[in-house]
Design a protein around this motif. Structure first.
Motif, PDB file in Angstrom:
ATOM      1  N   VAL A 159       2.784   6.744   5.021  1.00  0.00           N
ATOM      2  CA  VAL A 159       3.581   5.856   5.869  1.00  0.00           C
ATOM      3  C   VAL A 159       4.741   5.273   5.070  1.00  0.00           C
ATOM      4  CG1 VAL A 159       3.559   3.704   7.186  1.00  0.00           C
ATOM      5  CG2 VAL A 159       1.646   5.309   7.398  1.00  0.00           C
ATOM      6  N   ALA A 160       4.461   4.859   3.844  1.00  0.00           N
ATOM      7  CA  ALA A 160       5.511   4.285   2.998  1.00  0.00           C
ATOM      8  C   ALA A 160       6.558   5.327   2.634  1.00  0.00           C
ATOM      9  CB  ALA A 160       4.890   3.691   1.736  1.00  0.00           C
ATOM     10  N   VAL A 161       6.104   6.537   2.339  1.00  0.00           N
ATOM     11  CA  VAL A 161       7.031   7.595   1.942  1.00  0.00           C
ATOM     12  C   VAL A 161       8.083   7.830   3.018  1.00  0.00           C
ATOM     13  CG1 VAL A 161       7.156  10.096   1.648  1.00  0.00           C
ATOM     14  CG2 VAL A 161       5.524   8.779   0.321  1.00  0.00           C
ATOM     15  N   GLY A 162       7.644   7.962   4.272  1.00  0.00           N
ATOM     16  CA  GLY A 162       8.594   8.224   5.344  1.00  0.00           C
ATOM     17  C   GLY A 162       9.450   7.027   5.688  1.00  0.00           C
ATOM     18  N   SER A 163       8.818   5.877   5.858  1.00  0.00           N
ATOM     19  CA  SER A 163       9.553   4.711   6.344  1.00  0.00           C
ATOM     20  C   SER A 163      10.521   4.156   5.307  1.00  0.00           C
ATOM     21  CB  SER A 163       8.571   3.614   6.775  1.00  0.00           C
ATOM     22  OG  SER A 163       7.753   3.195   5.691  1.00  0.00           O
ATOM     23  N   HIS A 164      10.231   4.351   4.036  1.00  0.00           N
ATOM     24  CA  HIS A 164      11.089   3.804   2.985  1.00  0.00           C
ATOM     25  C   HIS A 164      12.129   4.790   2.491  1.00  0.00           C
ATOM     26  CE1 HIS A 164       9.212  -0.190   2.079  1.00  0.00           C
ATOM     27  NE2 HIS A 164       8.273   0.347   2.836  1.00  0.00           N
ATOM     28  N   GLY A 165      12.364   5.840   3.243  1.00  0.00           N
ATOM     29  CA  GLY A 165      13.528   6.672   2.983  1.00  0.00           C
ATOM     30  C   GLY A 165      13.308   7.919   2.161  1.00  0.00           C
ATOM     31  N   HIS A 166      12.065   8.258   1.836  1.00  0.00           N
ATOM     32  CA  HIS A 166      11.805   9.457   1.056  1.00  0.00           C
ATOM     33  C   HIS A 166      11.418  10.594   2.006  1.00  0.00           C
ATOM     34  CE1 HIS A 166      12.016   7.059  -2.622  1.00  0.00           C
ATOM     35  NE2 HIS A 166      11.328   6.142  -1.961  1.00  0.00           N
ATOM     36  N   GLY A 167      12.373  10.969   2.842  1.00  0.00           N
ATOM     37  CA  GLY A 167      12.102  11.957   3.880  1.00  0.00           C
ATOM     38  C   GLY A 167      11.698  13.303   3.329  1.00  0.00           C
ATOM     39  N   SER A 168      12.355  13.756   2.269  1.00  0.00           N
ATOM     40  CA  SER A 168      12.007  15.063   1.711  1.00  0.00           C
ATOM     41  C   SER A 168      10.586  15.059   1.154  1.00  0.00           C
ATOM     42  CB  SER A 168      13.002  15.448   0.617  1.00  0.00           C
ATOM     43  OG  SER A 168      12.998  14.505  -0.434  1.00  0.00           O
TER      44      SER A 168
END
Length: 804
Positions: A159-168
Motif C-alpha cells: 500500500v505504501a509503495v503505490g500510494s507514496h509514488g513508487h509506481g514502478s
C-alpha cells in the motif's frame, strides 16, 4: 489444483438442481477488483489522488521529455535541466513508450475519463489475481487462495509503495506471483509456451523500470529451482529432466534480459557512472546500501503494527523515514499460516526458505548475511534499501496463509473423532492469544518501564514522552490483534467442526483479515491522499517560473533554488537547476554534493548559477547578489559573478588528482573564466583570446550547437555534465571531448570561426534494440510452438479410444 471440473459421464433423469456458487478464477478476479475499489475508494470514486512528493518528482523529466518527443519529434535521452544534466533514458527517469502494457491503457484513457492514478489500482488487482493463480497452482483451495491474495496485496508495505509514488516498484511486485506461476507451470508441465510467456513477462517487468524488484523476483525463482533440483536428487531418474527444466529457467531469464535489452544495456552503462556503481567497491557503498535495514527488534511488527510506535515522533525503529511497520502481515495471516507447515512437501519448504532468506537480507547491516551477498552475489552491490526485499517475505506468508486455511477446511471429515494436529494447533494459538491479551493488555502497567527503556536504548535521543505515546500505540495494537486473532480462530474452529459452511467461514475470515489490514494500510496511505494536482502546461507555474522564463533562453543560465533544492519542478519548464531529485545521481555530481560545494561561490560561478531563488527576501544580501524579482513564489537574486554556460578558455592546467581539481575551484586559486583544469595533458598551445566569443545557437535535450569566434586556439568549455555517450564535432569533424574541471565538457578549437556541436548518442540503446528484437522473436516463437503443441496434445487425447 485446476478450476476445471471433470466431464460427467452419466446423464441424470432427475430435475437438475441449481448450481452452487463455485469460487473460480473469474469470481476471484471480480471479488479482488471490488476489494481494491473499496479500499482505494478515495482514488477510485472519491475524486482524490496520491500527492506524495515521490509521485510528483518525475514531472520535471516527463514534461520536458514530452515536449521533445511530441513537439520536436526527438526521443528524449538526456535531461540537461536537473543537476548539471544526466541521462533521462539510461537512468530510468523517463522512458516513454517502451512498456507495451501501457499502450492499450493509454488508448482507453483517451476515450474513457478514468480516475487519476487508476492505472496504479489496476496493478493492485492484477497482483492479487496473479497470486490467486499461483496459490491454486501450488495446491491451495480457492477460498485459501483468495484469502492469501488479500493478505498479499493489502499488506501496508505494498500500500505504501503505490500510494507514496513508487509506481514502478508496485508494478514489478505485481509481476512477482505471475512469474513464479509461469515458472512453476514450466517446471511441472514443460510447455514451451510457459517458458516463452515467462521470458516475455520477465522482459515486461524489466521494462517497467525497477531493477531491484526484478532481481528479487529472479532470486525467488532461483530458490524455487534449487528446491526442485534438491527434490530430484531422491530419484536419479528425475534428476536430468529436472535439471534441463532448470536450464530452461536460466534461458528464460536471459531472454527476459534480452527483451528489455534496449533499456537494460543503457541502464547497465549508467550504473557504472552513477552512485549505484561508481563507489570504491563498484557498488553504492556498503553504508549507503544498508541505511534502510530492518532492525531485528522490529520483528514483532510482523503481527503487532504498533510495537515500535507508528509514524512521526512515536516511531523508534531503525528506518530513516519509512516510519511504519514495513514487515507487517497481520496476526490473522500468521495464524492461518501455522497449519500449512503441519504438512510436508517441497513447496512449503520453499516458502519457508524464501521467507527466511528475505528476512536475513532485510536485516541489512545488523547481520553479516547482507555483507556476504554484497561481496559475492553479482549485481547485489548496486542496490540499496535492504527492507525492500520484504515483499518476498510477505509473499511467502500469504502463500502459507492460503495453504493453512485450506488445511483447516479439509482437516476433519464428518464423523472423525479425536483432536487432529490442526485442532491442537488452533487450541494452542488461542491459548497464546489469551495469554498475550492478559499479560500485555490487562497487565500493561507492569511492562511500561521495560518498554520505555528499550525504546530509549534503541533510539538515542528519543523523547520519553514519545516513548510513552509509542507504548500506548503498542498496547492498543496488541489488544486489537489479539481480539481479531481469537475471532478468526473461533471461525476456523467452527469451519473445521463442520458447524459452519466453508464458504461462509471463508467470507467471515476474509472480513476479519480486511478489518485487521485495512486500518493499518489506511494510516500509511492517508497522508498522501489529496486533490488532483493541476496537470499540463500550468502545473507548478508561478511568478518565479514566469520571471525566469523571460530572462533568457534555455541553456543560458542555471538556478540554485535554496529551499527546494531537490525539486524537479523548474526542470519541467526548461529552467536548468543546480539541484533536482533522482535516486541514482551521477557519481561526479554526487561528489560535489558530498562536499557541500553547491553552496560554494567558486563552483556556483563556474557552473553558470546566475540566479539564486529564496522563499523569502534575503536580509543583508552580499554585494555580488542583486535582487531582481520578488513575489508570492519567492525572491530571486542575480549572481553577478556567474560565468556564461559556454566559455572560451585560453589556458589549462593538469591536476594531479580529482581532489586537487575540486579544491582548486572551491578555493578560487585560478580565474575560472581564463583557466580550466584537465585530468590529462592534451598538449595544446592556446591563446591569446582577445575579441573572442562563443554563443549557444541551439540548446536541446540531446544536442547543443555553439557558434565560436576565436582569435587564437582555445578550449570551448560547456558547463554541462560530462558523460561518455556525448560526442562532439568541430565544423563537422569528430573531436575528443575533454573532461574539464572534474565534471564538465570541453573541446579544442583553432583560431577562426567554428561551429561546435555536442550530440548525445547512446550506442547501448542501438545495440540493445537489436538484442530486444531478436530476444522477443525467440520468446514469441517458443510461445507459439508451445501453444500449438499443447493444442495438438489435447486433440490426440480427445481421439484416443479411452476418451470416446
Amino acid at each position: 489444483m485446476s478450476d476445471r471440473k471433470a466431464p460427467r459421464r452419466e446423464v441424470s433423469k432427475t430435475p437438475a438442481r441449481p448450481a452452487r456458487f463455485a469460487l473460480n478464477r473469474t469470481w476471484a478476479a471480480v471479488i479482488l477488483t471490488l476489494l481494491v475499489v473499496v479500499f482505494f475508494h478515495e482514488v477510485s470514486v472519491g475524486g482524490h489522488t496520491f500527492v506524495s512528493p515521490d509521485a510528483q518528482s518525475p514531472g520535471g523529466f516527463v514534461r520536458v521529455g514530452e515536449q521533445s518527443l511530441w513537439h520536436d519529434h526527438i526521443y528524449p535521452l538526456w535531461n540537461p535541466y536537473v543537476f548539471l544534466g544526466m541521462p533521462s533514458f539510461g537512468s530510468g527517469a523517463y522512458n516513454p513508450l517502451i512498456y507495451p502494457p501501457d499502450w492499450p491503457l493509454a488508448l482507453v484513457q483517451k476515450i474513457v475519463p478514468l480516475p487519476d492514478m487508476s492505472w496504479l489500482l489496476l496493478y493492485y488487482v492484477l497482483g492479487a489475481w496473479f497470486f490467486f493463480l499461483l496459490a491454486r497452482e501450488w495446491g491451495a483451495r480457492a477460498e485459501g487462495a483468495l484469502l492469501g491474495a488479500a493478505a498479499f496485496i493489502f499488506a501496508p508495505n505494498l500500500v505504501a509503495v503505490g500510494s507514496h509514488g513508487h509506481g514502478s516498484q508496485l508494478v514489478n511486485s505485481a509481476y512477482l506471483p505471475l512469474m513464479l506461476w509461469l515458472a512453476t507451470r514450466w517446471m511441472r508441465r514443460g510447455g514451451l509456451h510457459h517458458l516463452g510467456s515467462l521470458a516475455i513477462a520477465g522482459g515486461f517487468q524489466m521494462l517497467r523500470g525497477h531493477v531491484q524488484i526484478c532481481f528479487y523476483t529472479w532470486i525467488a525463482i532461483g530458490l524455487y529451482a534449487l528446491v526442485e533440483s534438491l527434490v530430484a536428487l531422491r530419484n536419479p531418474a528425475d534428476l536430468m529432466p529436472r535439471l534441463s527444466r532448470v536450464a530452461g529457467l536460466a534461458a528464460a531469464a536471459a531472454l527476459a534480459f534480452g527483451i528489455a535489452g534496449f533499456y537494460n544495456l543503457p541502464l547497465r552503462d549508467y550504473a557504472r557512472w552513477s552512485i549505484r556503481g561508481g563507489g570504491a567497491d563498484g557498488g553504492v557503498g556498503m553504508a549507503y546500501a544498508t541505511s534502510w535495514s530492518l532492525a531485528p527488534y522490529e520483528l514483532p511488527t510482523v503481527v503487532v503494527p504498533g510495537w515500535t510506535g507508528f509514524g512521526g515522533a512515536t516511531y523508534w525503529g531503525g528506518m530513516p523515514f519509512t516510519d511504519y511497520p514495513n514487515a507487517y502481515v497481520g496476526m490473522i495471516t500468521v495464524l492461518l499460516a501455522l497449519p500449512a507447515f503441519l504438512a510436508g512437501g517441497p513447496i512449503r519448504i520453499y516458502a519457508l526458505l524464501l521467507a527466511v532468506t528475505a528476512l536475513l537480507i532485510a536485516f541489512g547491516h545488523y547481520l553479516p548475511f547482507y555483507g556476504f551477498l554484497y561481496a559475492h552475489l553479482p549485481l547485489f552491490n548496486k542496490f540499496r534499501i535492504p527492507v525492500m526485499v520484504i515483499v518476498l517475505f510477505q509473499l511467502a506468508a500469504a502463500l502459507a496463509a492460503a495453504w493453512g486455511w485450506s488445511a483447516v477446511i479439509d482437516d476433519r471429515p464428518q464423523g472423525e473423532r479425536g483432536a487432529s494436529p490442526v485442532a491442537r494447533l488452533m487450541i494452542g494459538a488461542a491459548a497464546v492469544l489469551v495469554l498475550a491479551f492478559v499479560i500485555g493488555v490487562l497487565g500493561q502497567d507492569a511492562w511500561r518501564a521495560a518498554y520505555t527503556s528499550l525504546a530509549l536504548a534503541s533510539h538515542p535521543g528519543f523523547d520519553p514522552r514519545a516513548a510513552a505515546a509509542a507504548y500506548s500505540e503498542w498496547v492498543g495494537s496488541l489488544s486489537r490483534v489479539c481480539v481479531l486473532g481469537l475471532l478468526a480462530t473461533a471461525v476456523a474452529w467452527f469451519a473445521r467442526e463442520r458447524r459452519m459452511p466453508a464458504s461462509l467461514a471463508s467470507a467471515l475470515v476474509l472480513g476479519l483479515l480486511l478489518i485487521e489490514l485495512w486500518p493499518v494500510g489506511g494510516r500509511v496511505m492517508k497522508p498522501v491522499i489529496g486533490d488532483p494536482m493541476i496537470r499540463g502546461a500550468d502545473a507548478g507555474r508561478d511568478d518565479v517560473v514566469e520571471f525566469l522564463q523571460q530572462v533568457g533562453p534555455p541553456g543560458s543560465f542555471r538556478i540554485f533554488p535554496v529551499e527546494s533544492f531537490q525539486d524537479n519542478r523548474f526542470a519541467g519548464f526548461s529552467i536548468a537547476s543546480l539541484g533536482g531529485y533522482h535516486a541514482a545521481k551521477l557519481r561526479l555530481y554526487q561528489d560535489l554534493l558530498d562536499r557541500q560545494l553547491q553552496n560554494n561561490l567558486g563552483w556556483m560561478r563556474l557552473l553558470n548559477v546566475r540566479y539564486i531563488v529564496f522563499g523569502q527576501p534575503m536580509p543583508n544580501a552580499p554585494g555580488w547578489l542583486k535582487p531582481v524579482h520578488q513575489g508570492p513564489g519567492g525572491a530571486v537574486y542575480e549572481n553577478l559573478l556567474a560565468l556564461p554556460r559556454v566559455t572560451l578558455v585560453g589556458s589549462y592546467r593538469v591536476a594531479p588528482s580529482d581532489t586537487a581539481i575540486i579544491d582548486s575551484v572551491r578555493l578560487g586559486t585560478s580565474d575560472a573564466a581564463a583557466v580550466t583544469f584537465l585530468d590529462h595533458d592534451p598538449r595544446l598551445a592556446l591563446g591569446p583570446l582577445e575579441n573572442s566569443n562563443a554563443l549557444i545557437m541551439s540548446y536541446r535535450l540531446n544536442d547543443v550547437s555553439i557558434d565560436v569566434q576565436a582569435s587564437g586556439a582555445a578550449l570551448v568549455r560547456l558547463a554541462d555534465q560530462w558523460y561518455p555517450d556525448w560526442s562532439a564535432t568541430v565544423d563537422g569533424r569528430p573531436v575528443e571531448i575533454l573532461k574539464a574541471d572534474y565534471l564538465l565538457r570541453a573541446v579544442a578549437v583553432k583560431a577562426g570561426h567554428h561551429r561546435v556541436e555536442f550530440r548525445y548518442r547512446s550506442p547501448s540503446v542501438r545495440n540493445g534494440m537489436r538484442l530486444s528484437i531478436a530476444s522477443l522473436l525467440v520468446a514469441a516463437l517458443l510461445t507459439i510452438l508451445g501453444v500449438r503443441g499443447a493444442r495438438a496434445g489435447r486433440n490426440r487425447q480427445e481421439h484416443t479410444p479411452e476418451a470416446r
